[in-house]
Motif scaffolding. Structure first.
Motif, PDB file in Angstrom:
ATOM      1  N   ASN A   1       2.358 106.519 -69.861  1.00  0.00           N
ATOM      2  CA  ASN A   1       1.287 107.166 -70.805  1.00  0.00           C
ATOM      3  C   ASN A   1       0.004 107.199 -69.697  1.00  0.00           C
ATOM      4  N   ALA A   2      -0.197 108.493 -69.040  1.00  0.00           N
ATOM      5  CA  ALA A   2      -1.341 108.533 -68.170  1.00  0.00           C
ATOM      6  C   ALA A   2      -2.087 109.922 -68.464  1.00  0.00           C
ATOM      7  N   TYR A   3      -3.394 109.831 -68.014  1.00  0.00           N
ATOM      8  CA  TYR A   3      -3.884 111.174 -68.020  1.00  0.00           C
ATOM      9  C   TYR A   3      -5.453 110.884 -67.493  1.00  0.00           C
ATOM     10  N   ALA A   4      -6.145 111.924 -67.002  1.00  0.00           N
ATOM     11  CA  ALA A   4      -7.520 112.086 -66.665  1.00  0.00           C
ATOM     12  C   ALA A   4      -8.271 112.185 -67.820  1.00  0.00           C
ATOM     13  N   PHE A   5      -9.152 110.846 -67.941  1.00  0.00           N
ATOM     14  CA  PHE A   5      -9.967 110.451 -69.196  1.00  0.00           C
ATOM     15  C   PHE A   5     -11.239 110.654 -68.867  1.00  0.00           C
ATOM     16  N   HIS A   6     -12.064 111.534 -69.698  1.00  0.00           N
ATOM     17  CA  HIS A   6     -13.407 112.108 -69.417  1.00  0.00           C
ATOM     18  C   HIS A   6     -14.516 111.662 -70.621  1.00  0.00           C
ATOM     19  N   GLY A   7     -15.618 111.410 -70.212  1.00  0.00           N
ATOM     20  CA  GLY A   7     -16.491 111.154 -71.224  1.00  0.00           C
ATOM     21  C   GLY A   7     -17.763 111.117 -70.527  1.00  0.00           C
ATOM     22  N   LEU A   8     -18.852 110.983 -71.502  1.00  0.00           N
ATOM     23  CA  LEU A   8     -20.478 111.057 -70.989  1.00  0.00           C
ATOM     24  C   LEU A   8     -21.073 109.784 -70.990  1.00  0.00           C
ATOM     25  N   ILE A   9     -21.572 109.399 -69.690  1.00  0.00           N
ATOM     26  CA  ILE A   9     -22.225 108.115 -69.742  1.00  0.00           C
ATOM     27  C   ILE A   9     -23.674 108.280 -69.459  1.00  0.00           C
ATOM     28  N   GLY A  10     -24.254 107.304 -69.383  1.00  0.00           N
ATOM     29  CA  GLY A  10     -25.844 107.275 -68.860  1.00  0.00           C
ATOM     30  C   GLY A  10     -26.222 105.939 -68.388  1.00  0.00           C
ATOM     31  N   PRO A  11     -27.449 105.724 -68.023  1.00  0.00           N
ATOM     32  CA  PRO A  11     -27.834 104.489 -67.516  1.00  0.00           C
ATOM     33  C   PRO A  11     -27.999 103.473 -68.678  1.00  0.00           C
ATOM     34  N   LYS A  12     -27.787 102.171 -68.055  1.00  0.00           N
ATOM     35  CA  LYS A  12     -27.982 101.171 -69.277  1.00  0.00           C
ATOM     36  C   LYS A  12     -29.212 101.197 -70.006  1.00  0.00           C
TER      37      LYS A  12
ATOM     38  N   PRO B   1     -13.115 113.802 -79.594  1.00  0.00           N
ATOM     39  CA  PRO B   1     -14.306 113.429 -80.072  1.00  0.00           C
ATOM     40  C   PRO B   1     -14.290 112.039 -80.645  1.00  0.00           C
ATOM     41  N   GLY B   2     -15.455 111.427 -80.631  1.00  0.00           N
ATOM     42  CA  GLY B   2     -15.808 110.133 -81.173  1.00  0.00           C
ATOM     43  C   GLY B   2     -17.057 109.467 -81.230  1.00  0.00           C
ATOM     44  N   THR B   3     -17.211 108.371 -81.694  1.00  0.00           N
ATOM     45  CA  THR B   3     -18.561 107.776 -81.553  1.00  0.00           C
ATOM     46  C   THR B   3     -18.703 107.199 -80.024  1.00  0.00           C
ATOM     47  N   PRO B   4     -19.824 106.703 -79.874  1.00  0.00           N
ATOM     48  CA  PRO B   4     -20.015 105.903 -78.558  1.00  0.00           C
ATOM     49  C   PRO B   4     -19.135 104.566 -78.693  1.00  0.00           C
ATOM     50  N   GLU B   5     -19.241 103.948 -79.820  1.00  0.00           N
ATOM     51  CA  GLU B   5     -18.375 102.833 -79.758  1.00  0.00           C
ATOM     52  C   GLU B   5     -16.915 102.927 -79.608  1.00  0.00           C
TER      53      GLU B   5
ATOM     54  N   THR C   1     -16.866 110.317 -75.851  1.00  0.00           N
ATOM     55  CA  THR C   1     -15.578 110.892 -75.277  1.00  0.00           C
ATOM     56  C   THR C   1     -15.528 112.282 -75.237  1.00  0.00           C
ATOM     57  N   ILE C   2     -15.054 112.943 -74.154  1.00  0.00           N
ATOM     58  CA  ILE C   2     -14.742 114.545 -74.114  1.00  0.00           C
ATOM     59  C   ILE C   2     -13.522 114.707 -74.378  1.00  0.00           C
ATOM     60  N   GLY C   3     -12.562 114.023 -73.604  1.00  0.00           N
ATOM     61  CA  GLY C   3     -11.134 114.251 -73.967  1.00  0.00           C
ATOM     62  C   GLY C   3     -10.210 114.008 -72.573  1.00  0.00           C
ATOM     63  N   ARG C   4      -9.014 114.440 -72.546  1.00  0.00           N
ATOM     64  CA  ARG C   4      -8.192 114.032 -71.482  1.00  0.00           C
ATOM     65  C   ARG C   4      -7.390 115.319 -70.824  1.00  0.00           C
ATOM     66  N   PHE C   5      -7.076 115.318 -69.727  1.00  0.00           N
ATOM     67  CA  PHE C   5      -6.276 116.313 -68.922  1.00  0.00           C
ATOM     68  C   PHE C   5      -5.043 115.516 -68.842  1.00  0.00           C
TER      69      PHE C   5
ATOM     70  N   ALA D   1     -31.547 109.046 -78.627  1.00  0.00           N
ATOM     71  CA  ALA D   1     -30.906 110.178 -77.510  1.00  0.00           C
ATOM     72  C   ALA D   1     -29.516 109.975 -77.370  1.00  0.00           C
ATOM     73  N   VAL D   2     -28.925 108.870 -77.688  1.00  0.00           N
ATOM     74  CA  VAL D   2     -27.542 108.706 -77.598  1.00  0.00           C
ATOM     75  C   VAL D   2     -26.963 109.375 -78.852  1.00  0.00           C
ATOM     76  N   ALA D   3     -27.457 109.261 -79.853  1.00  0.00           N
ATOM     77  CA  ALA D   3     -26.983 109.986 -81.239  1.00  0.00           C
ATOM     78  C   ALA D   3     -27.182 111.740 -80.961  1.00  0.00           C
ATOM     79  N   ARG D   4     -28.298 112.009 -80.449  1.00  0.00           N
ATOM     80  CA  ARG D   4     -28.465 113.390 -80.404  1.00  0.00           C
ATOM     81  C   ARG D   4     -27.542 114.004 -79.150  1.00  0.00           C
ATOM     82  N   LEU D   5     -27.113 113.313 -78.212  1.00  0.00           N
ATOM     83  CA  LEU D   5     -26.226 113.769 -77.185  1.00  0.00           C
ATOM     84  C   LEU D   5     -24.946 113.688 -77.469  1.00  0.00           C
ATOM     85  N   ASN D   6     -24.365 112.692 -78.243  1.00  0.00           N
ATOM     86  CA  ASN D   6     -23.216 112.509 -79.203  1.00  0.00           C
ATOM     87  C   ASN D   6     -22.923 113.824 -79.813  1.00  0.00           C
ATOM     88  N   ALA D   7     -23.901 114.140 -80.853  1.00  0.00           N
ATOM     89  CA  ALA D   7     -23.799 115.265 -81.597  1.00  0.00           C
ATOM     90  C   ALA D   7     -23.764 116.383 -80.956  1.00  0.00           C
TER      91      ALA D   7
END
Length: 323
Positions: free
Chosen positions: A247-258, A294-298, A120-124, A264-270
């Motif tokens: 309770n509403a906001y623009a919610f942003h995070g990073l995703i990738g292909p399944k 900030p938070g874990t992929p889970e 997760t990145i965060g929210r506007f 790679a996920v751990a390195r990108l998250n860090a």
């Protein structure tokens, strides 16, 4: 038997060494960061600043690839067509993560199972704003006026299915209001008409609207967060004013292909978390009124799925369909 044990031990050691080498090697080539919006907007600006900070950490270029259109589905299609090797990622928000599965009858992906959730990145935050000449100066006055004049009122949004649109529909449902939606093609023309009084009401994200709120070109009545926004600490929440469900906001995070590699996920998250703490990005967050999460992929996956369920009910009640 001893030879077999030694052989198995050697194989395990080689596997561990290979895994360590992969973790150390990533990233070994440039990355592509898909932004499903046009260049120059708030999401694009956020992505470019985060990518700049991350590439300094990674030692590899991160190339922004703008793929706008179709409620971010064009960007999602490009991301899903890429190899799941960690070198193509996408900045996702409400549309891909929360809304589209409820708005499209035939969506070619399932956000619950077809993405790799990186972080997760965060929210506007979004706030209810009106033209300065609008008769209501408080949320209570607005609600009373809208109930008495709802058939004459309309509100602006950057487009059908946008976070701003759905935030207003949520408020309407919670307050029992009937106000007509006027969708625009982007936040800028919508804000222009709100400032001009042609369509005097809008749920406005702070990334776009903080300067015009602070300048008095629009009047903010409430913010749609559980707590007050640090960028506008004087602005009360809907909950403080009696509407706890808005309770509403623009919610942003990073995703990738399944199927992306865990390393790679751990390195990108860090790397994402480190970038979010860089002075330039911290200043950008403050200027935008952006709240980091900030938070874990889970954590990201659980939050996204819970929010999708919540918004699915709002979308169904509002009858919003995009196909």
């Amino acid at each position: 038997m001893k030879q077999l044990v030694r052989a198995l031990g050697a194989a395990a050691a080689l596997a561990l060494a290979a895994g360590a080498a992969l973790a150390q090697a990533y990233p070994s080539q440039p990355l592509k960061w898909i932004v499903p919006y046009v260049a120059g907007g708030g999401t694009d600006n956020l992505a470019r600043n985060l990518a700049e900070a991350m590439q300094a950490d990674f030692g590899q270029p991160i190339i922004i690839d703008n793929r706008p259109g179709a409620s971010t589905n064009i960007g999602v299609a490009a991301m899903m067509a890429a190899k799941p090797d960690g070198y193509t990622i996408m900045q996702a928000e409400n549309a891909a993560l929360l809304f589209n599965e409820h708005m499209f009858g035939k969506l070619p992906y399932n956000p619950a199972s077809d993405f790799t959730y990186i972080g997760t990145i965060g929210r506007f935050p979004v706030a209810l704003v009106v033209h300065p000449d609008f008769p209501a100066k408080t949320l209570a006055e607005f609600t009373a006026y809208a109930k008495a004049n709802g058939d004459k009122l309309s509100y602006a949004s950057p487009g059908n299915g946008s976070p701003h649109h759905m935030a207003m529909e949520l408020f309407k449902q919670q307050a029992g209001l009937n106000i007509t939606h006027v969708p625009y093609k982007g936040a800028a023309p919508a804000m222009t008409d709100v400032m001009g009084g042609q369509v005097p009401i809008m749920m406005l994200d702070l990334a776009s609207g903080l300067p015009i709120i602070k300048s008095g070109k629009v009047r903010a009545l409430a913010i749609a967060l559980p707590q007050r926004a640090s960028a506008l600490p004087e602005l009360p929440t809907f909950a403080e004013l009696g509407l706890k469900g808005v309770n509403a906001y623009a919610f942003h995070g990073l995703i990738g292909p399944k199927g992306m590699p865990k390393e790679a996920v751990a390195r990108l998250n860090a790397g994402l978390h480190k970038a979010m703490q860089s002075p330039k990005v911290v200043r950008l967050f403050a200027d935008f009124g952006f709240e980091p999460m900030p938070g874990t992929p889970e954590d990201f996956y659980r939050t996204a799925r819970a929010e999708s369920e919540r918004w699915g009910k709002v979308i169904a009640a509002a009858g919003v369909k995009l196909d």
